[in-house]
Design a protein around this motif. Sequence first.
Motif, PDB file in Angstrom:
ATOM      1  N   GLU A   1      43.321  45.501  56.127  1.00  0.00           N
ATOM      2  CA  GLU A   1      44.058  44.492  55.821  1.00  0.00           C
ATOM      3  C   GLU A   1      43.776  43.832  54.531  1.00  0.00           C
ATOM      4  OE1 GLU A   1      46.210  41.182  55.225  1.00  0.00           O
ATOM      5  OE2 GLU A   1      46.525  42.422  57.166  1.00  0.00           O
TER       6      GLU A   1
ATOM      7  N   ASP B   1      41.938  38.356  53.508  1.00  0.00           N
ATOM      8  CA  ASP B   1      40.484  38.353  53.943  1.00  0.00           C
ATOM      9  C   ASP B   1      40.267  37.916  55.450  1.00  0.00           C
ATOM     10  OD1 ASP B   1      39.393  38.915  51.583  1.00  0.00           O
ATOM     11  OD2 ASP B   1      39.594  36.792  50.432  1.00  0.00           O
ATOM     12  N   ASN B   2      41.410  37.580  55.803  1.00  0.00           N
ATOM     13  CA  ASN B   2      41.256  36.992  57.169  1.00  0.00           C
ATOM     14  C   ASN B   2      42.417  37.784  57.996  1.00  0.00           C
ATOM     15  OD1 ASN B   2      39.130  34.786  57.414  1.00  0.00           O
ATOM     16  ND2 ASN B   2      40.719  34.205  55.778  1.00  0.00           N
ATOM     17  N   VAL B   3      42.310  37.993  59.517  1.00  0.00           N
ATOM     18  CA  VAL B   3      43.380  38.356  60.379  1.00  0.00           C
ATOM     19  C   VAL B   3      44.260  37.309  60.405  1.00  0.00           C
ATOM     20  CG1 VAL B   3      41.661  39.614  61.671  1.00  0.00           C
ATOM     21  CG2 VAL B   3      42.295  37.598  62.432  1.00  0.00           C
TER      22      VAL B   3
ATOM     23  N   ALA C   1      38.957  37.243  65.176  1.00  0.00           N
ATOM     24  CA  ALA C   1      38.313  38.256  64.405  1.00  0.00           C
ATOM     25  C   ALA C   1      36.952  39.141  65.078  1.00  0.00           C
ATOM     26  CB  ALA C   1      38.285  38.432  63.221  1.00  0.00           C
TER      27      ALA C   1
ATOM     28  N   PHE D   1      37.316  46.532  61.473  1.00  0.00           N
ATOM     29  CA  PHE D   1      38.168  45.913  60.074  1.00  0.00           C
ATOM     30  C   PHE D   1      37.571  46.196  58.998  1.00  0.00           C
ATOM     31  CE2 PHE D   1      38.951  43.388  64.127  1.00  0.00           C
ATOM     32  CZ  PHE D   1      40.227  43.230  64.058  1.00  0.00           C
TER      33      PHE D   1
ATOM     34  N   MET E   1      38.476  44.316  55.482  1.00  0.00           N
ATOM     35  CA  MET E   1      39.084  43.209  55.126  1.00  0.00           C
ATOM     36  C   MET E   1      39.205  43.349  53.647  1.00  0.00           C
ATOM     37  SD  MET E   1      40.201  42.292  58.016  1.00  0.00           S
ATOM     38  CE  MET E   1      40.931  40.738  57.441  1.00  0.00           C
TER      39      MET E   1
END
Length: 462
Positions: free
Chosen positions: A199, A202-204, A217, A227, A229
């Motif tokens: 991704e 920095d966050n889902v 997450a 993950f 990120m």
Amino acid sequence: MASYDVIIIGGGPGGYVSAIRCAQLGLKTACVEGRETLGGTCLNVGCIPSKALLHASHSYHEATHNFTKMGLMGKSPSIDWKQMLSYKDDVIGQNTKGIEFLFKKNKVDWLKGWGSIPEAGKVKVGDEVHDAKNIVIATGSEAASLPGIEIDEKIVVTSTGALELGKIPKKMVVIGAGVIGLEMGSVYARLGAEVTVVEFMDNVCPGMDLDVSKTFARTLKKQGLKFVMGAAVQSVETNKTKAKVHYKLKKNDKEDMLEADVVLVATGRKPFTDGLGLDALGVALTPRGQVATNDHWATNVPGIYAIGDAIEGPMLAHKAEDEGMAVAEVIAGKKGHVNYGVIPGVVYTAPEVATVGKTEEQLKEEGRAYKIGKFSFMGNGRAKAMFAGDGFVKLLVDAETDRILGGHILGPQAGEMIHEICVAMEFGASAEDIALTCHAHPTCSEAVREAALACGDGAIHA
């Protein structure tokens, strides 16, 4: 050549719902759809088939992880992937045939083929041109990719290809930690694949309430998803059976690579308006390529309207449905309305995530004084009995009026429970209104009441 009051181009959730509502309001209506079946992306290669696989994979997880805990003994089930895909296809068929039945019931003509608008008031389908007093563009969206990535729907796939893989991959890389990526990634992770999500942010689920996003997450990591990120994908190399995903970390420019059997590109969607002839008509578009509309879903060309994924706003089937009904009301001379402040969003993983209204970050940015009511599902008896104690309900309310501004649920049945909050917000209810409403025991919905109580003197079971 036939003449209609309304022709809707696109038979997805926005288009078919709009067509049915137009017909119910007494308008002679036709719907143009080029697929072999109605329902658009959602019913054919999106919402419905993905939920079928989510249900099947979750059932497999329950059987292999929780059955023995409940005294359900016996040999663990094995996966027949071909049969699972057959089940998914059967679910699609039941739903798409249902839409065709509704068209016949409501006397909506299905114009089979791909439509274009040669001039205002006319829709061309194949070699036939039909007159229409009003035209509604409901052509939906298509998967968006990234530069340097070639989609073949076999090794490098969109959500469409991910629903039709020849076998369950041993290793899968998902590019994008949004709703589609996390849902499909969780399906294959439950079925035994090693899934890594890459991704850029920095966050889902960027844009989700940060408190929910971080906990979500952590929960997915406990389920085995990995993950990476803050990573920008540079390219994807493929050979006959494998792929290599090259990426660069934003924080230090370090380059790295992941190998996979399948790469799912889940980097969002973009409006699909190719072939309609909008440029020649002079229909205005937004800088992002969406059809520009006013508050009544009308374009700058008289008699032409647009709804759903083709216009601005969240690309959600239920948002398109609401707009489809509203634009039908407008065309029929009534007052169409959509409350864009109360459109829920759901991620159908296990646990589910459901949100509506403002996030805490948005309220801080607005400088609005607010209170938080939060309740963990570990305090909910029904959730614990279902091995579903992870997560919480979070209510955001106005500090002065107690009016509900937003609701966020991470936990069991979140996609069903969010609607209590939606109805409350639609009626301008306060947290106290929910807190004073009797909830059946034992239910997961009691967690919503407890969160409402937490906005006041405190939750009971916290």
